[in-house]
Enzyme design. Sequence first.
Site, PDB file in Angstrom:
ATOM      1  N   VAL A 281       0.827  -1.211   0.000  1.00 33.05           N
ATOM      2  CA  VAL A 281       0.000   0.000   0.000  1.00 33.05           C
ATOM      3  C   VAL A 281       0.865   1.266   0.000  1.00 33.05           C
ATOM      4  O   VAL A 281       0.440   2.318   0.430  1.00 33.05           O
ATOM      5  CB  VAL A 281      -0.956   0.016   1.223  1.00 33.05           C
ATOM      6  CG1 VAL A 281      -1.989  -1.097   1.114  1.00 33.05           C
ATOM      7  CG2 VAL A 281      -0.179  -0.113   2.539  1.00 33.05           C
TER       8      VAL A 281
ATOM      9  N   ARG B 183       5.051   3.097   0.262  1.00 34.97           N
ATOM     10  CA  ARG B 183       6.244   3.087   1.108  1.00 34.97           C
ATOM     11  C   ARG B 183       6.338   4.434   1.836  1.00 34.97           C
ATOM     12  O   ARG B 183       5.776   5.429   1.388  1.00 34.97           O
ATOM     13  CB  ARG B 183       7.500   2.841   0.250  1.00 34.97           C
ATOM     14  CG  ARG B 183       7.489   1.454  -0.379  1.00 34.97           C
ATOM     15  CD  ARG B 183       8.655   1.246  -1.333  1.00 34.97           C
ATOM     16  NE  ARG B 183       9.951   1.322  -0.715  1.00 34.97           N
ATOM     17  CZ  ARG B 183      10.558   0.307  -0.073  1.00 34.97           C
ATOM     18  NH1 ARG B 183       9.954  -0.861   0.006  1.00 34.97           N
ATOM     19  NH2 ARG B 183      11.755   0.457   0.451  1.00 34.97           N
TER      20      ARG B 183
ATOM     21  N   ALA C  15      13.835   4.901  -8.578  1.00 36.13           N
ATOM     22  CA  ALA C  15      15.290   4.844  -8.525  1.00 36.13           C
ATOM     23  C   ALA C  15      15.928   5.937  -9.386  1.00 36.13           C
ATOM     24  O   ALA C  15      16.869   6.625  -8.953  1.00 36.13           O
ATOM     25  CB  ALA C  15      15.759   3.463  -8.977  1.00 36.13           C
TER      26      ALA C  15
ATOM     27  N   HIS D 270      12.346   0.487 -39.459  1.00 35.22           N
ATOM     28  CA  HIS D 270      11.240  -0.426 -39.771  1.00 35.22           C
ATOM     29  C   HIS D 270      11.770  -1.846 -39.899  1.00 35.22           C
ATOM     30  O   HIS D 270      12.798  -2.045 -40.523  1.00 35.22           O
ATOM     31  CB  HIS D 270      10.569  -0.014 -41.074  1.00 35.22           C
ATOM     32  CG  HIS D 270       9.489  -0.975 -41.490  1.00 35.22           C
ATOM     33  ND1 HIS D 270       8.255  -0.994 -40.866  1.00 35.22           N
ATOM     34  CD2 HIS D 270       9.469  -1.965 -42.418  1.00 35.22           C
ATOM     35  CE1 HIS D 270       7.523  -1.962 -41.412  1.00 35.22           C
ATOM     36  NE2 HIS D 270       8.232  -2.563 -42.356  1.00 35.22           N
TER      37      HIS D 270
HETATM   38  P1  FAD Z   1      17.072   2.982  -1.023  1.00 33.46           P
HETATM   39  O1  FAD Z   1      17.269   2.233  -2.254  1.00 33.46           O
HETATM   40  O2  FAD Z   1      16.000   2.552  -0.085  1.00 33.46           O
HETATM   41  O3  FAD Z   1      18.474   2.973  -0.253  1.00 33.46           O
HETATM   42  C1  FAD Z   1      18.643   3.560   0.983  1.00 33.46           C
HETATM   43  C2  FAD Z   1      19.841   2.916   1.640  1.00 33.46           C
HETATM   44  O4  FAD Z   1      20.179   3.667   2.791  1.00 33.46           O
HETATM   45  C3  FAD Z   1      19.597   1.491   2.126  1.00 33.46           C
HETATM   46  O5  FAD Z   1      20.606   0.647   1.628  1.00 33.46           O
HETATM   47  C4  FAD Z   1      19.672   1.577   3.646  1.00 33.46           C
HETATM   48  O6  FAD Z   1      20.262   0.440   4.222  1.00 33.46           O
HETATM   49  C5  FAD Z   1      20.575   2.775   3.822  1.00 33.46           C
HETATM   50  N1  FAD Z   1      20.402   3.481   5.088  1.00 33.46           N
HETATM   51  C6  FAD Z   1      19.289   4.088   5.554  1.00 33.46           C
HETATM   52  N2  FAD Z   1      19.553   4.709   6.717  1.00 33.46           N
HETATM   53  C7  FAD Z   1      20.861   4.476   6.988  1.00 33.46           C
HETATM   54  C8  FAD Z   1      21.716   4.860   8.050  1.00 33.46           C
HETATM   55  N3  FAD Z   1      21.290   5.656   9.030  1.00 33.46           N
HETATM   56  N4  FAD Z   1      22.986   4.432   8.032  1.00 33.46           N
HETATM   57  C9  FAD Z   1      23.447   3.639   7.025  1.00 33.46           C
HETATM   58  N5  FAD Z   1      22.689   3.263   5.981  1.00 33.46           N
HETATM   59  C10 FAD Z   1      21.413   3.677   5.968  1.00 33.46           C
HETATM   60  N6  FAD Z   1      11.914   1.996  -8.738  1.00 33.46           N
HETATM   61  C11 FAD Z   1      12.131   2.145 -10.055  1.00 33.46           C
HETATM   62  O7  FAD Z   1      12.520   3.227 -10.494  1.00 33.46           O
HETATM   63  N7  FAD Z   1      11.946   1.098 -10.926  1.00 33.46           N
HETATM   64  C12 FAD Z   1      11.516  -0.108 -10.508  1.00 33.46           C
HETATM   65  O8  FAD Z   1      11.356  -1.022 -11.321  1.00 33.46           O
HETATM   66  C13 FAD Z   1      11.276  -0.296  -9.125  1.00 33.46           C
HETATM   67  N8  FAD Z   1      10.868  -1.489  -8.656  1.00 33.46           N
HETATM   68  C14 FAD Z   1      10.678  -1.655  -7.310  1.00 33.46           C
HETATM   69  C15 FAD Z   1      10.229  -2.890  -6.852  1.00 33.46           C
HETATM   70  C16 FAD Z   1      10.013  -3.093  -5.502  1.00 33.46           C
HETATM   71  C17 FAD Z   1       9.530  -4.433  -5.015  1.00 33.46           C
HETATM   72  C18 FAD Z   1      10.277  -2.032  -4.587  1.00 33.46           C
HETATM   73  C19 FAD Z   1      10.092  -2.233  -3.117  1.00 33.46           C
HETATM   74  C20 FAD Z   1      10.710  -0.801  -5.035  1.00 33.46           C
HETATM   75  C21 FAD Z   1      10.905  -0.593  -6.410  1.00 33.46           C
HETATM   76  N9  FAD Z   1      11.316   0.634  -6.915  1.00 33.46           N
HETATM   77  C22 FAD Z   1      11.501   0.801  -8.257  1.00 33.46           C
HETATM   78  C23 FAD Z   1      11.572   1.790  -6.030  1.00 33.46           C
HETATM   79  C24 FAD Z   1      13.082   1.929  -5.794  1.00 33.46           C
HETATM   80  O9  FAD Z   1      13.567   0.744  -5.220  1.00 33.46           O
HETATM   81  C25 FAD Z   1      13.348   3.119  -4.890  1.00 33.46           C
HETATM   82  O10 FAD Z   1      12.756   4.278  -5.447  1.00 33.46           O
HETATM   83  C26 FAD Z   1      14.837   3.354  -4.752  1.00 33.46           C
HETATM   84  O11 FAD Z   1      15.490   2.237  -4.229  1.00 33.46           O
HETATM   85  C27 FAD Z   1      15.104   4.556  -3.846  1.00 33.46           C
HETATM   86  O12 FAD Z   1      16.480   4.771  -3.784  1.00 33.46           O
HETATM   87  P2  FAD Z   1      17.144   5.476  -2.524  1.00 33.46           P
HETATM   88  O13 FAD Z   1      18.607   5.451  -2.779  1.00 33.46           O
HETATM   89  O14 FAD Z   1      16.485   6.751  -2.231  1.00 33.46           O
HETATM   90  O15 FAD Z   1      16.794   4.522  -1.276  1.00 33.46           O
HETATM   91  P1  NAD Z   2       1.793   2.528  -4.794  1.00 33.20           P
HETATM   92  O1  NAD Z   2       1.632   3.867  -4.220  1.00 33.20           O
HETATM   93  O2  NAD Z   2       2.232   2.376  -6.194  1.00 33.20           O
HETATM   94  O3  NAD Z   2       0.423   1.719  -4.680  1.00 33.20           O
HETATM   95  C1  NAD Z   2      -0.240   1.506  -3.490  1.00 33.20           C
HETATM   96  C2  NAD Z   2      -1.682   1.182  -3.807  1.00 33.20           C
HETATM   97  O4  NAD Z   2      -2.298   0.734  -2.629  1.00 33.20           O
HETATM   98  C3  NAD Z   2      -2.469   2.385  -4.306  1.00 33.20           C
HETATM   99  O5  NAD Z   2      -3.167   2.045  -5.471  1.00 33.20           O
HETATM  100  C4  NAD Z   2      -3.388   2.703  -3.137  1.00 33.20           C
HETATM  101  O6  NAD Z   2      -4.637   3.262  -3.553  1.00 33.20           O
HETATM  102  C5  NAD Z   2      -3.577   1.334  -2.528  1.00 33.20           C
HETATM  103  N1  NAD Z   2      -3.927   1.351  -1.106  1.00 33.20           N
HETATM  104  C6  NAD Z   2      -3.418   2.125  -0.137  1.00 33.20           C
HETATM  105  N2  NAD Z   2      -3.971   1.805   1.058  1.00 33.20           N
HETATM  106  C7  NAD Z   2      -4.832   0.788   0.825  1.00 33.20           C
HETATM  107  C8  NAD Z   2      -5.706   0.027   1.662  1.00 33.20           C
HETATM  108  N3  NAD Z   2      -5.771   0.228   2.964  1.00 33.20           N
HETATM  109  N4  NAD Z   2      -6.462  -0.927   1.080  1.00 33.20           N
HETATM  110  C9  NAD Z   2      -6.387  -1.160  -0.265  1.00 33.20           C
HETATM  111  N5  NAD Z   2      -5.590  -0.463  -1.091  1.00 33.20           N
HETATM  112  C10 NAD Z   2      -4.819   0.500  -0.557  1.00 33.20           C
HETATM  113  O7  NAD Z   2       2.769   1.762  -3.776  1.00 33.20           O
HETATM  114  P2  NAD Z   2       3.492   0.355  -3.904  1.00 33.20           P
HETATM  115  O8  NAD Z   2       2.911  -0.436  -5.004  1.00 33.20           O
HETATM  116  O9  NAD Z   2       3.527  -0.178  -2.523  1.00 33.20           O
HETATM  117  O10 NAD Z   2       4.939   0.804  -4.315  1.00 33.20           O
HETATM  118  C11 NAD Z   2       5.721   1.648  -3.447  1.00 33.20           C
HETATM  119  C12 NAD Z   2       6.631   2.518  -4.231  1.00 33.20           C
HETATM  120  O11 NAD Z   2       7.625   1.756  -4.882  1.00 33.20           O
HETATM  121  C13 NAD Z   2       5.889   3.311  -5.266  1.00 33.20           C
HETATM  122  O12 NAD Z   2       6.062   4.668  -4.993  1.00 33.20           O
HETATM  123  C14 NAD Z   2       6.505   2.970  -6.564  1.00 33.20           C
HETATM  124  O13 NAD Z   2       6.799   4.090  -7.313  1.00 33.20           O
HETATM  125  C15 NAD Z   2       7.781   2.220  -6.215  1.00 33.20           C
HETATM  126  N6  NAD Z   2       7.868   1.090  -7.147  1.00 33.20           N
HETATM  127  C16 NAD Z   2       8.142   1.373  -8.451  1.00 33.20           C
HETATM  128  C17 NAD Z   2       8.172   0.353  -9.367  1.00 33.20           C
HETATM  129  C18 NAD Z   2       8.451   0.683 -10.794  1.00 33.20           C
HETATM  130  O14 NAD Z   2       8.895   1.776 -11.056  1.00 33.20           O
HETATM  131  N7  NAD Z   2       8.221  -0.222 -11.730  1.00 33.20           N
HETATM  132  C19 NAD Z   2       7.914  -0.945  -8.983  1.00 33.20           C
HETATM  133  C20 NAD Z   2       7.617  -1.193  -7.655  1.00 33.20           C
HETATM  134  C21 NAD Z   2       7.604  -0.153  -6.743  1.00 33.20           C
END
Ligand code: FAD
Ligand code: NAD
Length: 475
Positions: free
Chosen positions: A277, A279, A327, A451
Amino acid sequence: MSRSFDLVVIGAGPAGYIAAIRAAQHGMSVACIDEWRNRDGNYAFGGTCLNAGCIPSKALLESSELYHRAQHEFGKHGIVVGDVGMDIAAMQKRKTAIVRQLTGGIGGLLKANKVEGLVGHGKLLAGKRVEFTPVEGDAEIIEAKHVILASGSVPIELPFAKFDGETIIDSWDALELDAVPERLGVIGAGVIGLELGSVWRRLGSEVTILEAMDDLLYMADRDIASAAARDFKKQGLDIRLGAKVSAATVDAGVVRVDYEDKSGAQSIEVDRLIVAVGRRPYTGNLLADDAGIQLDERGFIVVDDECRTRVKGVYAVGDCVRGPMLAHKGSEEGVMVADLIAGEVAEVNYDVVPSVVYTAPEIAWVGKTETEVKQSGRAYKTGSFPFAASGRAKAMEQTTGLVKVISAEDDDEILGVHIVGPMAGELISEAVLAMEFSASTEDIQRTIHAHPSLAEAVHEAALAADKRALNYVNR
Ligand code: FAD
Ligand code: NAD
């Protein structure tokens, strides 16, 4: 005597490690601190993205998609494969190997760029000092001229469906499953719900996704979201919209999920429940009380357009600050901040951050949706082209979906490009580049596209905006 660096970065996810490397390229002395520990007990750089997000999810999406296509599509190509099986352990092993290679690669990149990679916890103290507590040994105080906070985000937990790591799980656990759940429930039909729901559906789970909103993918263009919804339904993803979940109770390994929709109280029973739901920003023990950093009401570190916090010389980037949790958004902020510290002019163009959902078909967009353009009051035109009319898509047996271009009537500026279909995540780059260069629709129209390629669909959609599509009847 304490060590000192030009820059200390806390967090080595895609926002932090990229900032560290860019700063080192500018000649700064840089330390990058991270405490991420994987399930095998090993510490790793790369953050959520490499360890528990983008990369492992894409590895599983690829494996499960190939399995699905081998079962349902190979026959059409004349490929005779007999019974197709899936070895989940082998699939997971491949995923883990990819993650290890890439996270190890970041360690190598930091070293090659002379960034000091420090494994342990970082905490910002007053006066741009950082307390570093290594995984073994005593804490030390590091002096820094500049600090970048890149601490990322963690999954939101619902009070009535708390994670137990077994039956009610977060996205990381959902990437680690060692068997296909017979019945899988997902709360949230957002990006994670759709991607991970797709993985386990293709592998054989009966998947039910409960979404609170009445619209699927509310942030996407409506034409694209409804085309995707139709396809997800065909794939057997049971997405229930307007579902307000109120309870999840585990009994003998079965989760009963209670929710309410417009027809009243409902419930489902599943073997595993993924809660996806959204992050929240993570700042656990990151900031000393007197560090001077401000958090907003949702816990994000408050920054300006250039990612400056209110403490001079301290910046924050990535998921821990406002904006989409992606990311590539975090990485670009990391680059911008490193460049700014080096005295260069830099900015992030937040208007052209692409979004991609890696389902099949993929969904990708950049810029404004038609609803947003309509609300802005600007006169606009749209052009669409279906992949069913693309020779390359036909050859690939992937004809679902369309490209939609939205442009301004007055000066032909491209306002948004929306794609659902094969390789949408790759195709969107052309639109991002075009919008970054403030291109007009005519610029895409006059650009030669190879193409047969899927990119021709972008070309044709741009032509269609002026009723000039050549391989489709203009409407
Ligand atoms: P993070 O990647 O969360 O990294 C933060 C780091 O800081 C961590 O390693 C943590 O250990 C470290 N840290 C935190 N506090 C401390 C501290 N006090 N001391 C030391 N270390 C610390 N985004 C996309 O763009 N494309 C995707 O396809 C995509 N797929 C996703 C799939 C899933 C299942 C999930 C959960 C997320 C996905 N995301 C995707 C979102 C993406 O992972 C995040 O947006 C991205 O990782 C954020 O980067 P960041 O560097 O801000 O934080
Ligand atoms: P999200 O915000 O994409 O989706 C969460 C969904 O949960 C929304 O549709 C929301 O309406 C619903 N929701 C919230 N509370 C609810 C409830 N109580 N009951 C039912 N539905 C509810 O969040 P996510 O899918 O958890 O992903 C987290 C973040 O990670 C996103 O910001 C996303 O950008 C990033 N992410 C990106 C990728 C990618 O770029 N391909 C892949 C995975 C994750």
